[in-house]
Enzyme design. Structure first.
Site, PDB file in Angstrom:
ATOM      1  N   ASP A 125       0.867  -1.177   0.000  1.00 57.57           N
ATOM      2  CA  ASP A 125       0.000   0.000   0.000  1.00 57.57           C
ATOM      3  C   ASP A 125       0.908   1.233   0.000  1.00 57.57           C
ATOM      4  O   ASP A 125       1.732   1.391   0.907  1.00 57.57           O
ATOM      5  CB  ASP A 125      -0.885  -0.016   1.242  1.00 57.57           C
ATOM      6  CG  ASP A 125      -1.936   1.084   1.242  1.00 57.57           C
ATOM      7  OD1 ASP A 125      -1.709   2.132   0.603  1.00 57.57           O
ATOM      8  OD2 ASP A 125      -2.974   0.902   1.898  1.00 57.57           O
ATOM      9  N   LYS A 129      -1.372   9.462   1.484  1.00 58.77           N
ATOM     10  CA  LYS A 129      -1.623  10.615   2.349  1.00 58.77           C
ATOM     11  C   LYS A 129      -0.432  10.866   3.269  1.00 58.77           C
ATOM     12  O   LYS A 129       0.154   9.935   3.804  1.00 58.77           O
ATOM     13  CB  LYS A 129      -2.888  10.398   3.181  1.00 58.77           C
ATOM     14  CG  LYS A 129      -4.167  10.370   2.352  1.00 58.77           C
ATOM     15  CD  LYS A 129      -5.387  10.216   3.227  1.00 58.77           C
ATOM     16  CE  LYS A 129      -6.667  10.227   2.399  1.00 58.77           C
ATOM     17  NZ  LYS A 129      -7.876  10.072   3.250  1.00 58.77           N
TER      18      LYS A 129
END
Length: 223
Positions: A125, A129
């Site tokens: 992943d 952010k």
């Protein structure tokens, strides 16, 4: 996946001889007995190779098939996922495979200094952010942990569909204790990547390829 299937897989994992599931308390207390003893676990002196966030275990199993003279450990906290790889490895009698259910942040407490020869990070992943930066598997904190357990000149392989993750990692490596050996922004169009990068594909990678997304690869090593 339904809760019944998960429970069934968790139960089966408990009986798999190639699955190791230490308790967190055991690891952080320094009582994990396999730390520094992984070659003894495999019964040979072959190099130890890790796959971090191994998912269904496709890369762990695929690499073990290609390199029988190396020992492979797939690491993931989600045991219901790597159940598939563990079961396949047993069915194929791959004695050079183990799966370790644990959190990757504990890696330096699971392996001793200079115990690991290579690390594969496959389709992590990207945690795009900013507030998720600490969870990126190639952030400086994780790299320091990897450096501790890797042998001199030990290599890390990053294969991802995320150009962001690829570029972020290159940036982090500048001025670090690692040097970049090879970089490719589209492994299936630009020639030069190792066979194991091209010939082993994960479940998610196949989905990305069906969507036309380029797959990137980065190899770097301890200086």
């Amino acid at each position: 996946m339904g809760s019944k299937n998960k429970l069934k897989r968790f139960k089966e994992n408990e009986g798999f001889g190639n699955v190791i599931q230490p308790k967190r308390e055991e690891v952080i207390s320094g009582n994990f007995t396999l730390k520094g003893q992984w070659q003894e676990e495999f019964g040979n002196q072959n190099p130890i190779v890790l796959e971090l966030g191994c998912g269904k275990g496709e890369y762990t199993v695929g690499l073990a098939q290609k390199f029988p003279n190396k020992n492979f450990i797939g690491i993931d906290i989600k045991g219901a996922r790597f159940w598939k790889g563990a079961k396949e490895a047993l069915a194929d009698n791959l004695v050079n495979v183990r799966f370790l259910r644990t959190q990757i942040e504990l890696i330096d407490q699971l392996f001793a200094e200079d115990e690991v020869a290579e690390i594969w990070i496959t389709f992590p992943d990207p945690q795009i952010k900013f507030k998720r930066t600490k969870h990126r598997l190639t952030n400086p904190v994780f790299l320091d942990k990897y450096k501790t357990i890797l042998k001199n000149n030990g290599e890390i392989h990053l294969k991802t569909d995320s150009e962001f993750m690829h570029g972020y990692t290159i940036g982090v490596l500048q001025g670090s204790a690692f040097e970049i050996v090879y970089s490719n922004h589209d492994v299936y169009r630009n020639h030069g990547s190792p066979k194991e990068v091209l010939e082993i594909q994960t479940f998610y990678e196949k989905q990305y390829l069906d969507k036309g997304k380029p797959i990137t690869y980065l190899k770097f090593r301890v200086k």
